[in-house]
Design a protein around this motif. Structure first.
Motif, short mmCIF file in Angstrom:
data_model
loop_
_atom_site.label_atom_id
_atom_site.label_comp_id
_atom_site.label_asym_id
_atom_site.label_seq_id
_atom_site.Cartn_x
_atom_site.Cartn_y
_atom_site.Cartn_z
N LEU A 46 26.19 33.39 35.85
CA LEU A 46 26.24 33.26 34.50
C LEU A 46 27.16 32.10 34.10
CD1 LEU A 46 26.09 37.11 33.49
CD2 LEU A 46 24.22 35.49 33.70
N LYS A 47 26.84 31.55 33.06
CA LYS A 47 27.91 30.36 32.62
C LYS A 47 28.24 30.67 31.20
CE LYS A 47 25.64 26.99 35.56
NZ LYS A 47 25.08 25.85 35.83
N THR A 69 32.24 38.27 40.50
CA THR A 69 32.97 37.54 40.81
C THR A 69 33.25 36.07 40.09
OG1 THR A 69 32.36 38.11 43.40
CG2 THR A 69 33.46 35.91 43.23
N ALA A 70 34.54 35.70 39.86
CA ALA A 70 34.84 34.55 39.17
C ALA A 70 34.61 33.33 40.12
CB ALA A 70 36.30 34.37 38.38
N PRO A 83 30.40 35.62 46.75
CA PRO A 83 30.18 37.00 46.16
C PRO A 83 29.57 37.71 47.40
CG PRO A 83 28.38 35.43 45.78
CD PRO A 83 29.51 34.58 46.60
N VAL A 84 30.52 38.36 48.11
CA VAL A 84 30.35 38.95 49.35
C VAL A 84 29.41 40.39 49.16
CG1 VAL A 84 31.92 38.29 50.90
CG2 VAL A 84 32.56 40.04 49.67
N TYR A 85 29.42 40.89 48.09
CA TYR A 85 28.62 42.00 47.79
C TYR A 85 27.33 41.72 46.71
CZ TYR A 85 31.91 44.68 50.63
OH TYR A 85 32.72 45.08 51.54
N VAL A 88 27.29 39.54 39.99
CA VAL A 88 27.50 38.40 39.22
C VAL A 88 28.34 37.42 39.71
CG1 VAL A 88 28.12 37.97 36.58
CG2 VAL A 88 26.71 39.90 37.22
N VAL A 89 27.87 36.33 39.31
CA VAL A 89 29.20 35.26 39.68
C VAL A 89 29.16 34.53 38.12
CG1 VAL A 89 29.47 32.89 40.71
CG2 VAL A 89 28.89 34.61 41.99
#
Ligand code: FAD
Length: 464
Positions: A46-47, A69-70, A83-85, A88-89
């Motif tokens: 998402l941006k 994760t940011a 994002p190891v799990y 959302v990034v």
């Protein structure tokens, strides 16, 4: 991630600011460390365009227990934004606004997605100077704060922590909090601001920051000082400081490392002689800076330097700094991991010697260089070594990698050092954290994390 959730995120950020096609996500599955074992794709990217959208996104993640994760510039060197799990990034590319340039308080307030390069330009246009220089200028303000980044120019002015006056953060429950401000001093309870600096996206999402700045230095000189050996180079740094000169930067490098970067960049280091170098930068008023450069030249000449090259031309100074900053790039394709331990400056040489022993013991190649002025040292654990103009694979490098890393950390601990001086713990160093902190201290850190993020949705799998 189900369709209904994707639609809810789409309602918040709009169709153009959302990616869920796997083939478009590859760039988000890693940072600048090339290890394949940490390669992991998010479920959605998402941006957002503002803090309110981030707040709405976090509320959904919190309710549905989705990892979030940011990601700033993705220039990190510890696997922090991976994002190891899955989940959302948040990509900050739409959050680059300059909110305020305050010339009276000498601060600039910006959104977290502004890159370092863009920030330097804004500072320069407004007659201001931002001293920290972490090597990759595509890093973002949010990422720099989240890792408490440092860089070569930290000796005189310090690291990010010394420049962040205030942040706006979105917490795990979606609330938007302003922490700190523009004031210079505070003795007002626990410093939440300092807790967020270096928190690696695990306590909240940084959306804005107020950064304090300095007036630009009138003059900067870069000195390149060759020595016969590394011991002479490293042992001189404390002498410079003991003589009352605090340079902007004091870096140590070895000739074979410089050669690799010269080949890679097709640029020339200012001198051929010697086997080890100090790169020293001094800044200040015109006359005092020249005097500092000349004093340093005298100190090093009396203590074994083979020569001193004082560079005044700005373009040439930038070229030299670029060579230093590009060491990582030149070695990256053959690097398994770059470490960033910090030891007391009196122990730098001992540390380097111990690493050389580890290099020999495991028949490997560990290029080592770093910030001689503050004890922050970079070791590359390599999968190939450069010999006879080509890269040759090191036998069993992957099998030896974790043993070498552990051995280097044991040396750092023995010499009263710390695991990370500027890159952060991220994913790659987390299992080694207990080497440096007591059980009690780690428990306290975990309890702090739980207060801010009880459901562990914010960058899970990092630091601990
Ligand atoms: C060639 C090269 C040289 C480098 N030299 C240096 C150096 O000299 N000194 C130094 O300190 N570092 C250096 N680095 C490392 C890197 O540039 C820094 O760690 C930088 O601070 C990362 O910023 P970023 O925006 O790329 O963050 P990312 O890599 O995207 O993320 C890093 C961490 O910050 C978190 N994060 C990012 N944005 C936010 C946000 N808005 N809110 C909350 N958390 C967030 C992420 O979740 C992650 O945990 C170098 C890297 C490279 C590739």
């Amino acid at each position: 991630m189900n369709r209904e959730l994707i639609l809810r995120f789409k309602e918040i950020v709009g169709e153009k600011n959302l990616i869920y096609e796997k083939e478009k996500m590859v760039d988000y599955s890693h940072d600048e460390v090339s290890l394949s074992e940490i390669y992991n794709l998010p479920d959605i990217i998402l941006k957002p365009e503002n803090s309110y959208q981030i707040s709405e996104i976090i509320k959904i993640c919190e309710a549905e227990k989705i990892p979030l994760t940011a990601r700033g510039g993705g220039t990190g060197l510890s696997g922090g934004c991976i994002p190891v799990y899955g989940g959302v990034v948040i990509d900050f590319e739409n959050m680059k606004k300059v909110i305020e340039v305050d010339k009276e308080n000498f601060t600039i307030t910006v959104e977290a997605g502004l890159t370092l390069r863009e920030f330097y330009d804004i500072c320069a246009k407004n007659g201001m100077f931002f001293p920290p220089h972490p090597g990759d200028e595509s890093a973002t303000i949010g990422g720099l704060i989240a890792t408490n980044a440092g860089g070569a120019r930290a000796v005189k002015y310090g690291v990010m922590r010394n420049f962040v006056r205030g942040v706006e953060v979105v917490l795990a429950d979606g609330s938007i909090e302003n922490i700190g401000g523009k004031y210079k001093k505070s003795s007002s309870g626990y410093s939440l601001l300092n807790l967020f600096i270096g928190s690696e996206g695990t306590l909240g999402i940084i959306t804005k920051a107020t950064i304090s700045l300095l007036p630009p230095s009138e003059k900067v000189y870069t000195l390149i000082i060759p020595f016969e050996n590394l011991k002479q180079a490293i042992k001189i740094s404390p002498l410079i400081i003991q003589n009352g000169i605090i340079p902007l930067a004091i870096e140590f490098l070895e000739k074979n490392t410089i050669k690799l970067v010269e080949n890679y960049l097709n640029k020339k280091w200012p001198c051929e002689i010697g086997n080890a170098y100090l790169m020293v930068m001094v800044d200040g008023k015109e006359t005092e800076t020249l005097m500092m450069a000349e004093n340093i030249a005298q100190i090093v000449t009396e203590n074994g330097a083979l020569d001193v090259f004082i560079i005044e031309d700005e373009k040439r100074q930038k070229e030299v700094l670029d060579i230093r900053s590009m060491i990582y790039e030149a070695l990256k394709s053959n690097t398994l991991e770059i470490l960033d331990v910090t030891v007391p400056i009196s122990r730098i040489y001992d540390f380097v010697c111990e690493v050389k022993k580890i290099e020999e013991k495991y028949a490997t190649y560990i290029p080592t260089y770093g910030h001689a002025g503050d004890g922050n040292i970079h070791n590359h654990i390599m999968k190939a070594k450069f010999k006879d103009d080509k890269w040759i694979e090191i036998e069993n490098s992957k099998e030896k990698y974790k043993i070498i890393k552990n051995d280097i950390y044991l040396v750092a601990k023995k010499l009263n050092g710390i695991i990370s001086g500027e890159h952060g713990i991220g994913y790659l160093k987390r299992e080694y954290l207990p080497l440096f902190f007591s059980e009690k201290q780690i428990k306290i850190m975990k309890e702090i994390k739980k207060i801010f993020d009880p459901n562990n949705i914010l960058n899970p799998g990092k630091i601990f």
